[in-house]
Design an enzyme around this catalytic site. Structure first.
Site, PDB file in Angstrom:
ATOM      1  N   ALA A 200       0.682  -1.092  -0.074  1.00  0.00           N
ATOM      2  CA  ALA A 200       0.090   0.009   0.176  1.00  0.00           C
ATOM      3  C   ALA A 200       0.587   1.227  -0.093  1.00  0.00           C
ATOM      4  CB  ALA A 200      -1.052   0.044   1.286  1.00  0.00           C
ATOM      5  N   PRO A 201       0.464   2.389  -0.726  1.00  0.00           N
ATOM      6  CA  PRO A 201      -1.020   2.457  -1.215  1.00  0.00           C
ATOM      7  C   PRO A 201      -1.027   1.921  -2.599  1.00  0.00           C
ATOM      8  CG  PRO A 201       0.145   4.468  -1.584  1.00  0.00           C
ATOM      9  CD  PRO A 201       1.261   3.579  -0.664  1.00  0.00           C
ATOM     10  N   GLY A 202      -0.053   1.277  -3.369  1.00  0.00           N
ATOM     11  CA  GLY A 202      -0.214   0.277  -4.332  1.00  0.00           C
ATOM     12  C   GLY A 202       0.348   0.964  -5.756  1.00  0.00           C
ATOM     13  N   GLY A 203       0.875   2.062  -5.735  1.00  0.00           N
ATOM     14  CA  GLY A 203       1.394   2.582  -6.957  1.00  0.00           C
ATOM     15  C   GLY A 203       2.437   1.669  -7.654  1.00  0.00           C
ATOM     16  N   LYS A 204       3.361   0.990  -6.964  1.00  0.00           N
ATOM     17  CA  LYS A 204       4.194   0.328  -7.614  1.00  0.00           C
ATOM     18  C   LYS A 204       3.559  -1.231  -7.949  1.00  0.00           C
ATOM     19  CE  LYS A 204       7.492   2.261  -4.454  1.00  0.00           C
ATOM     20  NZ  LYS A 204       6.766   3.176  -3.768  1.00  0.00           N
TER      21      LYS A 204
ATOM     22  N   CYS B  46      11.262   5.372   0.759  1.00  0.00           N
ATOM     23  CA  CYS B  46      11.271   6.929   0.849  1.00  0.00           C
ATOM     24  C   CYS B  46      11.729   7.612   2.008  1.00  0.00           C
ATOM     25  CB  CYS B  46       9.726   7.310   0.589  1.00  0.00           C
ATOM     26  SG  CYS B  46       8.477   6.849   2.079  1.00  0.00           S
TER      27      CYS B  46
END
Length: 420
Positions: free
Chosen positions: A237-241, A351
């Protein structure tokens, strides 16, 4: 909801105070505290105002406190309600464009039963004396010292400039050839729109043509590249990758421990109509059915690299938090290493701007795993202006891509497991 006799708008300021208290006194993430702090507000605009006041206060906190301290004989305690009220009044008047009389009248009720005269007097004195906030904010002292030691004056100064305002919004395209938005492109499959854009109103939102993802956050999946085998996205999460890997052709299983955070991932799956499996589990105790050709460890971290969007991280990421996160990352990374097929790829990313969560983590991993080696990215894997370190990993620091609006702070290492 406004209380009887209070000026209109006081409820939003009271919610902003709750948000600041949650971040600064209890160490909660700003976004996580938002629902509870704004529960008494009935309108979206009031919730947005409370969030904007709290976020801007956190961007400017050291400078706001310096102004307050310059106008008081005895220093107000950091957790004094009078200090919080003054921060909220000053940031509105000096940064958000609120008329001074409205800024002070809507915070005085926050100190009912307390030093209202002190708050009113300090605010009035500063306004009469022409108080201003510097164009470049001051970073919190502990953070500035830490980054100065790790990254030097240039990057630390760039971080101070970067926190002055919310950054632009990056979109990762499901299909790199999609041309539905006329906006700058830092690399194929990417678009950059201005800060404050109404994301849901942009072309392609309903069709799932893209998702919001900082350019730096898109690099870990880009380093894995296209494939047709099995890919694991751990701590997803949040799931972009996860969406990137699915769009790149992989058969993806995403693993996420938090059901509430996984809900956003599922919503994006429905909107984009991309296919992947989801396991709600703690990676430290979960086991895949079989090894994977690609594993992405998007590890939990202090998140200091996303300070431009989430200034609260600078007040929550203590040395103890960084140490705890580094231990958790080591546990996850060690476990994930056994799930990669011989010849497969493992990408580790955080990050974070803390070396303990990046460079030091990978150096320790390589010392313990002789069957892994760093595989440096190709030139086409990275946007112009970001280059790999001589050791082969990627580190994006404050100041990177500054001419184009900047990017988040990230550490990324692509590791190749030796063939059998």
């Amino acid at each position: 909801m406004a209380r009887a006799g209070e000026p209109l708008g006081t409820a939003a300021r009271r919610a902003a105070l709750r948000l600041l208290d949650a971040v600064l006194r209890r160490g909660e993430p700003l976004e996580a505290a938002l629902a509870q702090a704004t529960r008494a507000l009935h309108g979206g605009p009031d919730r947005g105002l409370a969030h904007a006041i709290a976020a801007e206060t956190l961007r400017r906190l050291p400078d706001l406190d310096a102004l307050i301290d310059s106008a008081t004989r005895q220093r107000l305690p950091d957790d004094a309600k009078a200090r919080f009220a003054l921060r909220i009044a000053l940031v509105q008047a000096l940064s958000l464009g609120t008329p001074p009389h409205a800024a002070i009248s809507t915070v005085l009720p926050l100190v009912d039963g307390g030093p209202r005269k002190l708050v009113h007097g300090v605010f009035g004195t500063l306004m009469r004396n022409g108080a201003t906030l510097p164009e470049v904010p001051m970073l919190p002292g502990t953070v500035a010292a830490r980054w100065l030691a790790h990254w030097g004056e240039e990057a630390t100064a760039a971080a101070a400039r970067a926190i002055a305002a919310p950054p632009p919004i990056d979109l990762t395209l499901r299909d790199p050839a999609w041309q539905g938005i006329d906006a700058p492109m830092l690399m194929p499959g990417h678009r950059r729109v201005p800060a404050g854009s109404d994301v849901a109103a942009l072309p392609g939102f309903d069709e799932g043509a893209w998702w919001v993802q900082d350019i730096a956050a898109s690099l870990p999946a880009r380093l894995i590249g296209r494939g047709t085998g099995v890919a694991l996205d751990l701590c997803a999460a949040p799931g972009g990758k996860t969406l990137q890997l699915a769009a790149q052709g992989w058969n993806v299983t995403a693993v996420e421990v938090s059901e509430s955070r996984a809900a956003r991932l599922l919503a994006n799956r429905e909107r984009t109509r991309l296919s992947f499996d989801l396991a709600i589990a703690d990676v430290r105790h979960w086991q895949p059915a079989a090894p994977a050709q690609a594993v992405l460890v998007d590890a939990p971290c202090s998140a200091t690299g996303i300070f431009r969007r989430h200034p609260d991280v600078l007040y929550r990421a203590t040395d103890a938090i960084v140490a705890d996160m580094a231990l958790l990352q080591r546990q996850i990374l060690t476990r994930a290493a056994g799930w990669v097929t011989p010849g497969g790829v493992l990408v580790y990313a955080t990050c974070s701007l803390e070396p303990e969560e990046g460079e030091a983590q990978i150096e320790a991993f390589l010392a313990d795993h002789a069957d892994y080696a760093i595989e440096a990215p190709h030139t086409d894997d990275l946007p112009a202006g970001i280059v790999a370190h001589e050791r082969g990993w990627v580190r994006t620091l404050p100041g990177a891509l500054s001419a184009d609006g900047g990017c988040d702070g990230f550490f990324i290492a692509r590791l190749r497991r030796a063939s059998a």
